[in-house]
Design a protein around this motif. Structure first.
Motif, mmCIF file in Angstrom:
data_model
loop_
_atom_site.group_PDB
_atom_site.id
_atom_site.type_symbol
_atom_site.label_atom_id
_atom_site.label_comp_id
_atom_site.label_asym_id
_atom_site.label_seq_id
_atom_site.Cartn_x
_atom_site.Cartn_y
_atom_site.Cartn_z
ATOM 1 N N LEU A 181 -11.385 12.039 14.096
ATOM 2 C CA LEU A 181 -10.499 11.036 14.704
ATOM 3 C C LEU A 181 -9.264 11.676 15.329
ATOM 4 C CD1 LEU A 181 -10.360 7.992 12.289
ATOM 5 C CD2 LEU A 181 -11.093 7.993 14.649
ATOM 6 N N LEU A 182 -8.644 12.579 14.606
ATOM 7 C CA LEU A 182 -7.430 13.218 15.117
ATOM 8 C C LEU A 182 -7.732 14.063 16.353
ATOM 9 C CD1 LEU A 182 -5.651 14.241 11.804
ATOM 10 C CD2 LEU A 182 -4.980 12.440 13.407
ATOM 11 N N GLY A 241 -7.357 8.902 2.824
ATOM 12 C CA GLY A 241 -7.831 7.526 2.943
ATOM 13 C C GLY A 241 -6.789 6.591 3.540
ATOM 14 N N ILE A 242 -5.535 6.762 3.146
ATOM 15 C CA ILE A 242 -4.452 5.938 3.695
ATOM 16 C C ILE A 242 -4.287 6.217 5.180
ATOM 17 C CG2 ILE A 242 -1.959 5.505 3.639
ATOM 18 C CD1 ILE A 242 -3.384 4.274 1.264
ATOM 19 N N LEU A 243 -4.286 7.486 5.564
ATOM 20 C CA LEU A 243 -4.138 7.832 6.976
ATOM 21 C C LEU A 243 -5.320 7.311 7.791
ATOM 22 C CD1 LEU A 243 -2.481 9.155 9.165
ATOM 23 C CD2 LEU A 243 -3.549 11.335 8.586
ATOM 24 N N LEU A 244 -6.529 7.407 7.255
ATOM 25 C CA LEU A 244 -7.699 6.856 7.936
ATOM 26 C C LEU A 244 -7.552 5.351 8.145
ATOM 27 C CD1 LEU A 244 -10.842 8.592 6.427
ATOM 28 C CD2 LEU A 244 -10.220 8.424 8.831
ATOM 29 N N ARG A 245 -7.085 4.655 7.112
ATOM 30 C CA ARG A 245 -6.901 3.209 7.221
ATOM 31 C C ARG A 245 -5.891 2.869 8.313
ATOM 32 N NH1 ARG A 245 -4.644 0.855 2.251
ATOM 33 N NH2 ARG A 245 -6.284 2.071 1.288
ATOM 34 N N LYS A 246 -4.805 3.655 8.384
ATOM 35 C CA LYS A 246 -3.790 3.406 9.413
ATOM 36 C C LYS A 246 -4.365 3.652 10.807
ATOM 37 C CE LYS A 246 0.271 4.331 6.655
ATOM 38 N NZ LYS A 246 1.687 4.450 6.870
ATOM 39 N N LEU A 247 -5.143 4.711 10.959
ATOM 40 C CA LEU A 247 -5.708 5.035 12.260
ATOM 41 C C LEU A 247 -6.816 4.068 12.675
ATOM 42 C CD1 LEU A 247 -5.849 8.927 12.069
ATOM 43 C CD2 LEU A 247 -4.187 7.501 13.275
ATOM 44 N N ALA A 248 -7.465 3.438 11.707
ATOM 45 C CA ALA A 248 -8.536 2.496 12.010
ATOM 46 C C ALA A 248 -8.028 1.062 12.177
ATOM 47 C CB ALA A 248 -9.590 2.531 10.903
ATOM 48 N N SER A 249 -6.747 0.834 11.934
ATOM 49 C CA SER A 249 -6.211 -0.523 12.020
ATOM 50 C C SER A 249 -6.007 -0.936 13.473
ATOM 51 C CB SER A 249 -4.880 -0.618 11.274
ATOM 52 O OG SER A 249 -3.872 0.057 11.992
ATOM 53 N N ALA A 250 -5.761 -2.222 13.662
ATOM 54 C CA ALA A 250 -5.535 -2.763 15.007
ATOM 55 C C ALA A 250 -4.256 -2.211 15.628
ATOM 56 C CB ALA A 250 -5.481 -4.289 14.943
ATOM 57 N N ASP A 282 0.305 1.988 17.817
ATOM 58 C CA ASP A 282 1.709 1.924 17.423
ATOM 59 C C ASP A 282 2.013 2.918 16.308
ATOM 60 O OD1 ASP A 282 2.160 -0.072 19.289
ATOM 61 O OD2 ASP A 282 1.774 -1.680 17.859
ATOM 62 N N GLU A 283 1.083 3.076 15.368
ATOM 63 C CA GLU A 283 1.260 4.033 14.268
ATOM 64 C C GLU A 283 1.379 5.451 14.819
ATOM 65 O OE1 GLU A 283 1.519 3.737 10.966
ATOM 66 O OE2 GLU A 283 1.072 1.622 10.709
ATOM 67 N N GLN A 339 2.687 7.410 -0.068
ATOM 68 C CA GLN A 339 1.847 6.228 -0.166
ATOM 69 C C GLN A 339 0.469 6.667 -0.627
ATOM 70 O OE1 GLN A 339 1.552 3.916 3.412
ATOM 71 N NE2 GLN A 339 0.294 2.354 2.447
ATOM 72 N N ILE A 340 0.038 6.074 -1.733
ATOM 73 C CA ILE A 340 -1.316 6.286 -2.234
ATOM 74 C C ILE A 340 -1.966 4.922 -2.340
ATOM 75 C CG2 ILE A 340 -0.750 8.457 -3.387
ATOM 76 C CD1 ILE A 340 -0.641 6.912 -6.029
ATOM 77 N N ARG A 341 -3.142 4.853 -2.889
ATOM 78 C CA ARG A 341 -3.916 3.610 -2.862
ATOM 79 C C ARG A 341 -3.135 2.384 -3.339
ATOM 80 N NH1 ARG A 341 -9.329 3.072 -6.227
ATOM 81 N NH2 ARG A 341 -10.072 4.595 -4.755
ATOM 82 N N LEU A 342 -2.584 2.406 -4.526
ATOM 83 C CA LEU A 342 -1.937 1.221 -5.081
ATOM 84 C C LEU A 342 -0.426 1.341 -5.219
ATOM 85 C CD1 LEU A 342 -4.555 0.452 -7.879
ATOM 86 C CD2 LEU A 342 -4.368 -0.624 -5.638
ATOM 87 N N GLU A 343 0.153 2.380 -4.668
ATOM 88 C CA GLU A 343 1.582 2.602 -4.860
ATOM 89 C C GLU A 343 2.199 3.169 -3.594
ATOM 90 O OE1 GLU A 343 4.509 5.058 -7.903
ATOM 91 O OE2 GLU A 343 2.354 5.077 -8.222
ATOM 92 N N SER A 344 3.393 2.688 -3.293
ATOM 93 C CA SER A 344 4.113 3.188 -2.128
ATOM 94 C C SER A 344 5.588 3.296 -2.464
ATOM 95 C CB SER A 344 3.914 2.227 -0.947
ATOM 96 O OG SER A 344 4.608 2.696 0.179
ATOM 97 N N LYS A 345 6.171 4.431 -2.156
ATOM 98 C CA LYS A 345 7.606 4.650 -2.342
ATOM 99 C C LYS A 345 8.150 5.083 -0.989
ATOM 100 C CE LYS A 345 7.891 4.250 -6.868
ATOM 101 N NZ LYS A 345 8.851 3.619 -7.692
ATOM 102 N N GLY A 346 9.088 4.345 -0.489
ATOM 103 C CA GLY A 346 9.613 4.580 0.844
ATOM 104 C C GLY A 346 9.194 3.426 1.735
#
Length: 90
Positions: free
Chosen positions: A84-85, A45-54, A58-59, A26-33
């Motif tokens: 964060l980690l 950036g994707i991992l940061l977004r996941k960790l900062a989400s509500a 669960d993630e 998974q990158i900014r505009l594309e996801s496979k899987g």
């Protein structure tokens, strides 16, 4: 993330991100899987977004390993992600 995903998938005899493949990215505009893909490569950036989400708790419960590649190429995303980690992992 794309190149590493393709390399790992090739070594496993699969195509990265195909239906039923165990490797995706998974990158900014594309996801496979998808959510059922056990090995997902993504950018800091994707991992940061996941960790900062509500749903960050669960993630984190679905993750067994986090490997940060190219950490020597320090930038603000990598530094913040390391902080964060450090704070969330047991």
């Amino acid at each position: 993330a794309i190149t590493v995903s393709e390399r790992v998938a090739a070594e496993r005899g699969e195509q990265s991100g195909d239906n039923g493949s165990s490797v995706g990215y998974q990158i900014r505009l594309e996801s496979k899987g998808g959510v059922n893909t056990p090995v997902m490569f993504c950018t800091n950036g994707i991992l940061l977004r996941k960790l900062a989400s509500a749903t960050a708790d669960d993630e984190l419960k679905t993750l067994t390993h986090i490997v940060m590649d190219e950490i020597h190429e320090r930038d603000r995303f990598a530094d913040f992600l390391l902080i964060l980690l450090r704070d969330v992992l047991p």
